[in-house]
Design a protein around this motif. Structure first.
Motif, short mmCIF file in Angstrom:
data_model
loop_
_atom_site.label_atom_id
_atom_site.label_comp_id
_atom_site.label_asym_id
_atom_site.label_seq_id
_atom_site.Cartn_x
_atom_site.Cartn_y
_atom_site.Cartn_z
N VAL A 251 0.86 -1.19 0.00
CA VAL A 251 0.00 0.00 0.00
C VAL A 251 0.89 1.24 0.00
O VAL A 251 1.15 1.86 1.03
CB VAL A 251 -0.95 0.00 1.21
CG1 VAL A 251 -1.91 1.19 1.13
CG2 VAL A 251 -1.75 -1.30 1.26
N THR A 252 1.38 1.58 -1.17
CA THR A 252 2.27 2.72 -1.34
C THR A 252 1.49 3.95 -1.77
O THR A 252 0.30 3.88 -2.12
CB THR A 252 3.32 2.40 -2.42
OG1 THR A 252 2.63 2.16 -3.67
CG2 THR A 252 4.11 1.15 -2.04
N GLU A 254 1.92 5.48 -4.47
CA GLU A 254 1.60 5.29 -5.89
C GLU A 254 0.32 4.46 -6.05
O GLU A 254 -0.54 4.76 -6.88
CB GLU A 254 2.76 4.60 -6.61
CG GLU A 254 4.01 5.46 -6.77
CD GLU A 254 4.83 5.57 -5.49
OE1 GLU A 254 4.53 4.81 -4.52
OE2 GLU A 254 5.74 6.41 -5.44
N LEU A 255 0.19 3.40 -5.24
CA LEU A 255 -1.00 2.57 -5.32
C LEU A 255 -2.24 3.36 -4.89
O LEU A 255 -3.29 3.30 -5.55
CB LEU A 255 -0.85 1.33 -4.44
CG LEU A 255 -2.08 0.41 -4.39
CD1 LEU A 255 -2.39 -0.15 -5.77
CD2 LEU A 255 -1.88 -0.72 -3.38
N LEU A 256 -2.13 4.13 -3.81
CA LEU A 256 -3.27 4.91 -3.34
C LEU A 256 -3.70 5.94 -4.38
O LEU A 256 -4.90 6.17 -4.59
CB LEU A 256 -2.92 5.60 -2.03
CG LEU A 256 -2.69 4.68 -0.83
CD1 LEU A 256 -2.28 5.49 0.40
CD2 LEU A 256 -3.93 3.86 -0.52
N ALA A 257 -2.72 6.55 -5.05
CA ALA A 257 -3.05 7.53 -6.09
C ALA A 257 -3.81 6.87 -7.23
O ALA A 257 -4.73 7.46 -7.82
CB ALA A 257 -1.76 8.17 -6.61
N GLU A 258 -3.46 5.62 -7.54
CA GLU A 258 -4.16 4.91 -8.60
C GLU A 258 -5.57 4.52 -8.16
O GLU A 258 -6.54 4.67 -8.92
CB GLU A 258 -3.37 3.66 -9.00
CG GLU A 258 -3.93 2.95 -10.21
CD GLU A 258 -3.00 1.87 -10.74
OE1 GLU A 258 -3.47 1.06 -11.57
OE2 GLU A 258 -1.83 1.82 -10.32
N LEU A 259 -5.71 4.07 -6.93
CA LEU A 259 -7.03 3.66 -6.43
C LEU A 259 -7.98 4.85 -6.32
O LEU A 259 -9.20 4.70 -6.49
CB LEU A 259 -6.89 2.98 -5.07
CG LEU A 259 -6.15 1.64 -5.06
CD1 LEU A 259 -6.09 1.09 -3.64
CD2 LEU A 259 -6.82 0.63 -5.99
N GLU A 260 -7.44 6.02 -6.04
CA GLU A 260 -8.28 7.22 -5.91
C GLU A 260 -9.06 7.52 -7.18
O GLU A 260 -10.10 8.19 -7.14
CB GLU A 260 -7.43 8.43 -5.55
CG GLU A 260 -7.04 8.53 -4.10
CD GLU A 260 -6.27 9.80 -3.82
OE1 GLU A 260 -6.40 10.34 -2.71
OE2 GLU A 260 -5.54 10.27 -4.73
N THR A 261 -8.58 7.03 -8.31
CA THR A 261 -9.22 7.37 -9.58
C THR A 261 -10.58 6.71 -9.76
O THR A 261 -11.30 7.04 -10.70
CB THR A 261 -8.31 6.97 -10.76
OG1 THR A 261 -8.12 5.55 -10.77
CG2 THR A 261 -6.96 7.66 -10.66
N VAL A 262 -10.96 5.77 -8.87
CA VAL A 262 -12.26 5.13 -9.04
C VAL A 262 -13.40 6.06 -8.66
O VAL A 262 -14.56 5.81 -9.03
CB VAL A 262 -12.38 3.83 -8.19
CG1 VAL A 262 -11.29 2.85 -8.55
CG2 VAL A 262 -12.39 4.13 -6.70
#
Length: 284
Positions: A251-252, A254-262
């Motif tokens: 849970v980096t 970078e991963l959180l930034a990608e998940l936020e796009t949902v």
């Protein structure tokens, strides 16, 4: 029997609701590789218990036995009656909508839960005939046998007192019935992380989930093992997602930034390998 026609009919009937619920999928049948063996020893040791007598009925039908090639065990459940979850290929089911308590589309199955007059539904199924010249032209069902209290028909149709099941594959529905009876492996038994997701999700009229990240959108992170989501109502675009990463270290930022796009205006909460996102799908 026109199986290719039946597939188009089901896809058309559920695409609207399932696609919205999944947010990132056109049909709710995203295909990913089989990640069902993703458990670690630590996860299994901490696996939450399941009281099968008290969980929502649809969870007893969720199977980890793949029904399609490269299955991700996708499930979309609505705790209400909606024609969008009833395929025209089994249009006779709408005659019994007062008896339906919820509908589940799961890895090629369409399952309508409720309290049914089995004999009446069997008669309706046996007399059903698709509309000539329409997408259901030529669709008919022939009664074959009885299995564990369910009347089986051709093309994977089964009728019981607690469920009407239609299997998208041209096979019988016995495997799904065995899952309901806990004879075949249930999804949560194979992957307890799904139970952990259900425990973390708020109550909602619609529940969705699958192995792997949602396909068809901006989230493609391989670190995501599985996810689930709920909506309070079918009219609302507000949704809660629970994503499960491989481990806490995955849970980096970078991963959180990608998940936020949902979501639009997302609110994030991180708990170890679990990431909760509340926000709007922005599709209204």
């Amino acid at each position: 029997m026109q199986s290719s026609t039946r597939r188009r009919v089901l896809a058309a009937s559920v695409a609207g609701t399932v696609g919205l619920a999944g947010c990132l999928s056109e049909t709710g049948d995203d295909e990913t590789t089989d990640d069902s063996a993703s458990n670690t020893d630590e996860t299994e040791a901490e696996a939450p218990s399941v009281d099968w007598e008290s969980v929502p009925e649809f969870r007893r039908w969720l199977t980890d036995e793949p029904q399609r090639a490269e299955s991700n065990r996708r499930f979309d459940y609505v705790d209400t009656v909606t024609s969008m979850f009833i395929s025209p290929a089994i249009g006779f089911v709408e005659e019994f909508d007062d008896d339906i308590t919820g509908s589940l589309v799961h890895d090629g199955h369409e399952i309508h839960l409720g309290d049914f007059d089995r004999d009446a539904v069997v008669d309706a199924a046996a007399s059903f005939s698709g509309e000539a010249g329409g997408p259901t032209d030529g669709i008919e069902y022939e009664r074959t046998e009885t299995y564990e209290g369910y009347t089986l028909f051709t093309d994977g149709l089964a009728v019981g007192e607690d469920a009407i099941l239609w299997n998208l594959r041209d096979e019988t529905a016995t495997a799904a019935i065995d899952t309901r009876l806990d004879r075949d492996i249930r999804l949560e038994a194979a992957e307890p992380l799904f139970t952990a997701v259900f425990d973390r999700l708020p109550d909602g009229i619609e529940v969705v989930g699958q192995y792997g990240p949602p396909a068809g959108g901006d989230v493609s992170a391989d670190e995501i093992l599985l996810w689930g989501g709920t909506r309070e109502s079918l009219e609302s675009t507000d949704m809660t997602w629970i994503f499960v990463a491989e481990d806490e270290a995955s849970v980096t930022d970078e991963l959180l930034a990608e998940l936020e796009t949902v979501a639009v205006d997302p609110e994030l909460e991180v708990d170890g390998q679990f990431v909760r996102i509340d926000g709007s799908m922005g599709l209204g």
